[in-house]
Design an enzyme around this catalytic site. Structure first.
Site, short mmCIF file in Angstrom:
data_model
loop_
_atom_site.label_atom_id
_atom_site.label_comp_id
_atom_site.label_asym_id
_atom_site.label_seq_id
_atom_site.Cartn_x
_atom_site.Cartn_y
_atom_site.Cartn_z
CG HIS A 156 -23.70 13.75 15.63
ND1 HIS A 156 -23.14 13.50 14.41
CD2 HIS A 156 -23.28 12.74 16.44
CE1 HIS A 156 -22.39 12.40 14.48
NE2 HIS A 156 -22.47 11.91 15.70
CE1 TYR A 196 -18.57 11.09 12.65
CE2 TYR A 196 -18.52 8.68 12.65
CZ TYR A 196 -19.13 9.87 13.02
OH TYR A 196 -20.29 9.85 13.75
CG ASP A 233 -22.59 16.84 12.80
OD1 ASP A 233 -21.93 15.81 12.55
OD2 ASP A 233 -23.78 16.82 13.20
#
Length: 529
Positions: free
Chosen positions: A419, A305, A333
């Site tokens: 996700h 991330y 996302d």
């Protein structure tokens, strides 16, 4: 003085039990609800009694240990539960996370939910060792829990602990599992409520979550007959890694909530069956621990991330490279977190706000401070610069146009994913995106220097085959491996792969193919997509 608080706790227990049991597929659901109701009320009485008889002299905040540490009572700890004055206790030490909350990698919400209390069990379930040491400068220790009160805490068991222990004692051997859905059904009774809420739920109305699986039911096969399918080979290779089946372990956070070994158990199962694993940035176990548990030659990818502070991202990438990561999987996302309404509701019912508590008017923070909202396609080059020679994959692609752009900007692969239905509700299911790639950008399919992966909703070997027919290189599974490890550890993960391999083999033979590279759109009827 405890009558009203205890009544509220009992009501909260009944509400939580009803909600938990109503969605359960277990035949013991109604009995479980009754047990939870009674146990919640009992736990409230125990908690109240414990507090009532704790030595009140400990309220003296000036007491210190021989080591010079300030002694803090549970009563004082409980006063620091909100933003601006937020303390948590871990392993008997009390930490002030008021300032750190704004940059906490796991977000502010989980700190607020556990502020003013002992969070030892949860902390160790979701964090690798040495996490506190890593953030010592940012998270000051303000004292230690009163030793007598700490001893009382350590001796307590909750109704939830008893429920889980009972479920584990009655769990059958893993060889009796016949499909991946079994792992989920039985894992529910083995998990704390907050863990089940975290793993199983989706965003808002959960439309995306449901459609991820539902779309596979609308795609049909066109099997061919009278072909020699005696010898079937389910193996494949992607990103330079050989795999026994075209399946890999998708990155999922907090595996330790359900399995003490966390991701290490998954690593052992993946290694035993010869499939690839991608470790989450927010894994319960570090990449070093996972690599130590891996078999010789077993490869582990690492999910990233991107942080707004690119220096932190650089350090994280370089640490992953040093630990032996095979590849870097950028998750694109999650620039902000989706509203996971069902998860919030389950947790709110289990820990409701006190009756009469005024509306919180603190400004809501919809972003996620540890995730960058200014990502761009140039970040592929940024990651590659700090992970030279490693494959770079972009995860979270939800439109065919972005597949084309990822290829243009030099990504080695993409993961079509929403996700797990946890971000944008009603985002297209990954299989629909893959279908759109076939229609609008077939030139990016089946390239040696560019792979297309897919995760979300895959629950059977035939789901895997459908994705491969539309051009996917391999598919990732997340939740099924969490549930398998929750119940049976690495054996559960190994069993899950065995089931998938069996289903893929049967499916290939009945389709009339013997190798995965023979699969193609000619074997599908997609008219009902």
């Amino acid at each position: 003085m405890f009558a009203r608080p205890l009544a509220r706790a009992a009501r909260a227990g009944r509400t939580s039990a009803r909600r938990f049991a109503s969605s359960s597929t277990s035949v013991a659901g109604s009995r479980l609800a009754t047990r939870l109701t009674l146990a919640a009320a009992g736990a409230a009485v125990i908690a109240g009694t414990t507090y009532a008889f704790l030595p009140q002299a400990h309220a003296d905040a000036s007491r210190i240990t021989k080591a010079g540490e300030r002694i803090i009572t549970l009563e004082e700890l409980g006063k620091h539960w909100q933003a601006g004055s937020l303390w948590v206790a871990v392993d008997g030490k009390v930490y002030d996370v008021s300032e750190f909350a704004n940059v906490h990698p796991g977000g502010l919400r989980i700190l607020l939910e556990n502020g003013g209390r002992d969070a030892t069990k949860l902390f160790h379930a979701i964090h690798p060792p040495n996490t506190i040491k890593k953030y010592t400068k940012q998270v000051p220790c303000v004292g230690v829990i009163d030793p007598e009160e700490l001893a009382v805490l350590a001796s307590q068991r909750s109704a939830e602990d008893d429920r889980i222990e009972t479920a584990r004692r009655s769990l059958f051997g893993v060889d009796s599992v016949v499909g991946l859905s079994d792992f989920e059904r039985y894992a529910k009774d083995l998990l704390p409520l907050h863990a089940w809420a975290y793993y199983s739920t989706g965003a808002d109305t959960e439309g995306a979550l449901a459609e991820n699986t539902a779309i596979f039911r609308r795609i049909f096969f066109r099997p061919r007959i009278m072909r020699d399918v005696h010898d079937v080979d389910t193996s494949t290779e992607f990103l330079g890694v050989k795999s026994s089946i075209p399946v890999y372990v998708a990155p999922t956070a907090r595996n330790g909530l359900g399995q003490p070994e966390g991701e290490v158990a998954v690593t052992r199962g993946a290694g035993a069956t010869g499939i690839f694993q991608v470790l989450s940035h927010y894994a319960s176990r570090s990449l070093d621990e996972v690599k130590a548990a891996a078999r010789e030659g077993q490869q582990i990818g690492w999910q990233l991330y991107l942080n707004p502070d690119r220096e932190r991202s650089r350090e994280a990438i370089e640490d992953a490279v040093a630990a032996g990561a095979h590849s870097i999987w950028i998750t694109a996302d999650t620039v902000t977190l989706g509203k996971r309404e069902t998860e919030r509701r389950l947790n709110a019912e289990a820990n409701p706000a006190p009756n009469g508590k005024p509306l919180s008017r603190e400004r809501q923070r919809f972003g996620f401070s540890a995730h960058d909202t200014r990502m761009s396609w140039d970040d592929i080059a940024f990651v590659r610069k700090h992970a030279p020679g490693l494959p770079v994959i972009v995860k979270g692609v939800g439109a065919w146009e972005d597949v084309v752009l990822a290829y243009k900007y030099g990504a080695d692969a993409v993961v079509l994913s929403n996700h797990g239905g946890r971000q944008l509700d009603f985002a297209q299911p990954p299989m629909k995106v893959l279908y759109d790639v076939n229609k609008n950008a077939p030139q990016v399919l089946h390239r040696k220097n560019f792979n297309i992966f897919l995760d979300g909703g895959v629950r059977t070997g035939t789901d895997v085959l459908k994705a491969l027919c539309l051009g996917a290189t391999a598919v990732g599974l997340g939740r099924p491996f969490i549930y398998a490890a929750t119940g049976w550890g690495s054996d559960g993960v190994e069993k899950a792969v065995q089931l998938l391999e069996e289903e893929i083999t049967i499916g290939m033979q009945l389709l009339g193919v013997t190798r995965v590279d023979q699969l193609g759109p000619q074997y599908l009827d997609t008219s009902k997509i």
